[in-house]
Design a protein around this motif. Sequence first.
Motif, short mmCIF file in Angstrom:
data_model
loop_
_atom_site.label_atom_id
_atom_site.label_comp_id
_atom_site.label_asym_id
_atom_site.label_seq_id
_atom_site.Cartn_x
_atom_site.Cartn_y
_atom_site.Cartn_z
N TYR A 265 -15.05 -27.99 11.70
CA TYR A 265 -16.49 -28.05 11.43
C TYR A 265 -17.10 -26.66 11.48
O TYR A 265 -17.95 -26.30 10.67
N ILE A 266 -16.67 -25.89 12.47
CA ILE A 266 -17.28 -24.58 12.68
C ILE A 266 -16.98 -23.66 11.51
O ILE A 266 -17.88 -23.03 10.96
N LEU B 189 -23.43 -28.41 3.71
CA LEU B 189 -23.09 -27.80 5.00
C LEU B 189 -22.30 -28.75 5.89
O LEU B 189 -21.93 -28.37 6.98
N PHE C 68 -18.90 -24.80 8.46
CA PHE C 68 -20.34 -24.54 8.62
C PHE C 68 -20.64 -23.06 8.39
O PHE C 68 -21.55 -22.70 7.63
N ASN D 176 -11.63 -35.93 17.90
CA ASN D 176 -12.53 -37.02 18.29
C ASN D 176 -12.93 -37.94 17.14
O ASN D 176 -13.19 -39.11 17.34
N TRP D 177 -13.00 -37.40 15.94
CA TRP D 177 -13.44 -38.24 14.81
C TRP D 177 -12.36 -38.33 13.75
O TRP D 177 -12.63 -38.54 12.58
N PRO E 125 -20.42 -31.15 17.07
CA PRO E 125 -18.98 -31.38 17.29
C PRO E 125 -18.55 -31.46 18.75
O PRO E 125 -17.40 -31.73 19.02
N GLU F 83 -11.05 -28.14 19.50
CA GLU F 83 -10.51 -29.34 18.87
C GLU F 83 -11.12 -29.56 17.50
O GLU F 83 -10.47 -30.04 16.58
N GLU F 84 -12.41 -29.27 17.35
CA GLU F 84 -13.10 -29.55 16.10
C GLU F 84 -13.42 -28.26 15.36
O GLU F 84 -14.50 -28.10 14.80
N SER G 235 -15.19 -23.38 24.28
CA SER G 235 -15.42 -24.80 24.53
C SER G 235 -14.26 -25.59 23.98
O SER G 235 -13.87 -25.42 22.83
N SER G 236 -13.71 -26.47 24.83
CA SER G 236 -12.50 -27.17 24.40
C SER G 236 -12.77 -28.06 23.19
O SER G 236 -11.92 -28.18 22.32
N SER G 237 -13.96 -28.65 23.13
CA SER G 237 -14.18 -29.52 21.97
C SER G 237 -14.43 -28.72 20.70
O SER G 237 -14.11 -29.17 19.61
N MET G 238 -14.97 -27.51 20.85
CA MET G 238 -15.11 -26.66 19.67
C MET G 238 -13.73 -26.23 19.16
O MET G 238 -13.54 -26.04 17.96
N ASP H 263 -17.86 -32.87 22.46
CA ASP H 263 -17.42 -34.24 22.82
C ASP H 263 -18.19 -34.79 24.03
O ASP H 263 -17.63 -35.41 24.89
N TRP I 252 -25.41 -27.33 15.87
CA TRP I 252 -24.27 -26.84 16.66
C TRP I 252 -23.75 -27.80 17.71
O TRP I 252 -22.55 -27.85 17.94
N ILE J 13 -19.90 -15.64 16.83
CA ILE J 13 -20.16 -17.04 17.19
C ILE J 13 -18.85 -17.81 17.23
O ILE J 13 -18.57 -18.56 18.16
#
Lengths: 226, 1013
Positions: free
Chosen positions: B552-553, A107, B556, B612-613, A181, B548-549, B543-546, A183, A178, B536
């Motif tokens: 991952y979402i 995951l 997942f 960010n990463w 990620p 950007e990333e 969300s701005s970081s969601m 920041d 959740w 979802i």
Amino acid sequence: MSPPKELKIALDCFSSPLPKVFAVHFLCCFALAAAFQFAHVYYSSSLVSDPVKTLLVLWIAECPIVLLGYGFLRQDPDSCSYWKAVGRGIIGIPAGALLSASGAIILGAPVGLQYLTKTLNWSFLLSLFTVVPSATVFGPSWRDWQHLFGNLKITGNVDHMVSLPAHGAVIGAWFGAWPMPLDWERPWQEWPICVSYGAITGYLLGVIASLIFALVFQRSKHTKSE
Amino acid sequence: MATLTCTRVAIFTICAVLLQVVGLFLFVLGFFPTKPALSGVSGPESYNFPTCNSTDGHVEELRRPPPEQLKALYEGLSGIPSSFDRLVLMVVDGLPAEFVLGKSQMPPGKSMKEAMPFTQSLLSNGKAIGYHAKAEPPTVTMPRLKAIVSGAIGGFLDVAFNFNTQKFLDDNLLGQFDSIGWKMVMHGDETWLKMFPGLFARQDGVSSFFVKDTVEVDHNVSRHLDTELRAKDWNLLILHYLGLDHVGHIGGRHSVLMAPKLNEMDEIIRTIYTTAILQESAGKSTLLVVVSDHGMTDGGNHGGSSYEETDSLALFVGLHSKIQDYTSATQNAASQVDIAPTLAILFGVPIPKNSVGVLIPETLSCLADEQQLRAIELNSWQLVRLLLAELPHLFCGNSPSKDVVYEQALMTTRCNHSNEEKLYCFFLKAVASHEIWKHEKLSSSTSSYVNDLHNVTAEYYNFSRASAQWLSRRVTDKPLALLAVGISIMLISSVVLVGLLFLFSKQVGKIQSPDSRNFGSKWHLDEVFVLAAVLIHAVSLASSSMVEEEQYIWHFLTATLFFIFLRTSVWGQLAGASSNSCNGDRFFQILLTLSLLICGRILRGWYQGGVNWTHHPDISKWLEQMGPVSVQYLQVASMVLVTGLGLFTLHQIKTMKVFIVLVQASIFVTSICVLLNTMVFKDSMTGISTYSATSIAQAIYATLGVTFLGVTLTAPWLMPVSSYDIGKAMEHQFASSDHEVHYNYLLPCIRDISCLIGRTTVVCWCLLQLLLQHKIKAGPLLLLFVQLLICMKYFSIVGSIHKPWVKVAALYFLGMTGHFGLGNSNSLATMDVAGAYIGLSSHSTLLSGILLFIITYASPLLFLLSLVTYDPDEGVKSPLDLQSRAVRHYLQVKFGMPCLVPLALNSVVLTTFTIILLLMRNHLFVWSVFSPKYLYVCAATIGVYIGVITVAAISGEKNENEKVLKLGVSFRTSYMTTLSPSHKRWLEAVLEVLSFSSEQDISSFVRTDAEGI
């Protein structure tokens, strides 16, 4: 072969009355709380400051309680001795840990040497929440596992006790991932801290739910028998 | 309940899609500002105190004096003599300021210093002063050039026009220079020529679109340098060097070509300095300004808003100012828009009307103190004009008499009001202290006079900086009505699409199993999860970081979906432990799902992605460290595997062997070409595209196109119903009913056609991607292809455990996850521009745009195209099923599913994100995070349209074909049953022979039969 369903339910109720259920759950939760306190006092570590050590303390404290507690609730007390039940629970620990760890990695949990101990300790804790209780109670009976996790056809207190906290822990861990990620740059967003929090929260909710079910079940039993 | 017929579904869908397009168009039109705040050009009126009735500009414009007079007029009005006569504007595309000035108080690295020895000596001798000029996103060339020459921050949509450069009509420096009669020369990026057609006396444009060329592109500029520097006729010389940007695109920041390129730039600066600045002839002094339009990321791309990309350079060489030491010459920060007003003041023209820049103080140190004050006063007035247009109520309110206001302003020592009022307060303070200074100028002593002067200047700077900041981040008034209409149209369209999908799915479910499982009423875990996941994901985009990333979402959610599939496989189908599937089958299901999950995890680890990463280790970085040889091994291995797997899947189709061998051969040849292209041409570090590389790439395009079109257009008509089977059926007196014929002969036949077309399409697409994508992405491409095959196999095994729409949704999810697995992100920087010029022999904006789109949306389109093989008939278990009219009707509309599901899912995301964008319009990250994502969402919508249209077209063709086939078969079977036994035997023999040469058109086959008898 397993006894007919009606008989099984009757046996369930007979062999695991409410106090027993209550006691096992209470002990498990108490062990969790005590382990947190222990880690805080003696190592002055919390999940955020030192997740590896805290998780280690948590699962080592939880381990004997779960094994010994659920051993009393074993499905087949006649054919299976207490210590045999505990033994199959012990086998369940690494198996469940392997399952949890590979699930988490698939995951998206980070892979790497620096994460190895974190992932391992986390997966042992999750294994104790999910696989070990049902391994202790049901052993290798595939049909029971299927009933419990596959069809969600739950009958009786023990089924609730095993199934609800296990599902709670997994779903809680899923939701716990959740915030990772985002920041916000908080230390608790690291793997596996918030996932552990999620799993523990889910587990506790599952415990509460199973207690409620047990109470309701008991009452309906009483009314029926009257 | 009203049944949905094929045409009804199609009409509703098309209407909904059209509505969506209209809504999207209206929203984009309203949301993204394309017009500047003020129209017109600054003229002599800009030297007057701004007033509230701002119509004076247009009146003045009508009677402009001739250039020479105008120049003198400007000089008289401003009171500042122009300090220089000539300007050399050297633009180094993509040069990060860090290379020249260092980063955070540290000088640049040793290698960088050694690469540019002359520039560094200028900086340490105080001959030059450099600035980290922060560029605004989007950091692509044309919007940044506009910002440099006009000082304005353009509309965000400029990035879309970057590929289609248009004439720049807003007020800008070049226009101002033209109006005072300057002669201008430009050599370099032809973007300038498109922005200012006919403005330059001499010009040589080079194209910025051949990214692979790093040498010729700069040589074409430098070859004019000597002649131009000797010629004395120009006032403005623009040199735009593209090579450094190209080096970045090919090899990244730390490319081995970077140091030589920097050295080349250094030599050019030396040449200009020694010939133009040192040898000033007859009072003609020259200023050299070296700027870069944007920086670059570590990978050499740009477009986003990270520090590396926005850190552009502004270097002034030849100012007669006193700069003490190296640190003060390098550790300065400014904004890219500050360049325009500064140059305007230095060269004695009005500041462009929409400039939001502030003068760079150090560059004015050659002017007298009073002139400096006048300069910043002019700058403030220009900014006030902009503020007047934005906030008329504040500056033009019912003001009491001037003196009272000024006194009040002086009383307040600090301005702590709300944002806009603060600006007004700052301005009043500055003007008031200026007035007082003017009164006291005559009487007071020199020391306090100078002191006060500095104070007034500081006040003006205070105001200018605050208002420039406010203006550049201003909340432009959006036409809310237009936006509301656009959003509501989009809402309606997505409601229609989702509702249509719901009804359609319910109907299909009813038909597929009318009794066994109570479809429609009971929801299964996978269905609930797909719905939840879509919601979802859509909500997480707030969300701005969601955003950007997002990788991952998607990973997942997709992994969870396949875990749920795995759970279904492990615990067996529903109630019965293993009622209708044997244990081995189930084990295979589990194995397939697991390998799919593992592929997905490797894909996730290939590119860290995000913002960010992004620096964390991942497989691609590791491979790059391993060196080019291992990368190439991997690339070749991926190509061989993709081709092999593709050929194998085609081989599995049982009918039409001859035709399939032909298709296989053409795919094989193409893959050899792709391999050749990689082995021979891509490994050269310089990346110079040769003629032969281009022609090979063109040959590959051609063969892929011919294969794809050939198969899709001819396969359905060449596929015969196996005549041998018909003969057999006849023997057993089996073909008594039309439905049985359909079930036994037509369905397998149609399935084979679907498989053939679908697999050919997918393999062709993968080969195209292997040619176009960056070589490290060959691995992810292989993984995606394997995922696709596994998923298809899994769905064909499990039968009807999952509802059809869940299957399509799962493929759509895989496609979106793969989009990020290929290294894409929601920043414009990750678009792989280098691949967009492969195989293009001349510059074409349209073609490279299309290639860029193909590269970026490789994965979603791959999975959408794979829907051609989508097999709706797997629910049909026996010929009896086909007897019911409902089922036949269902088969008619069977291709609705692969079209409706992606459209519906995408419309949910599009509509939600549109609403989010509207809500976030005042967010700090609206231009850097949300707007680029919106462009991606819009492009993904276009991708879905393209995929769906392809699938629908092929399905439509197959549908037509099926009708013809049915006709032929029913004719033949009815014909055969009437024959006598001897005739039958003879015909059987003929049929058997014919079945070997199976490339027969069905109609001609029937004709043969008839003639035979």
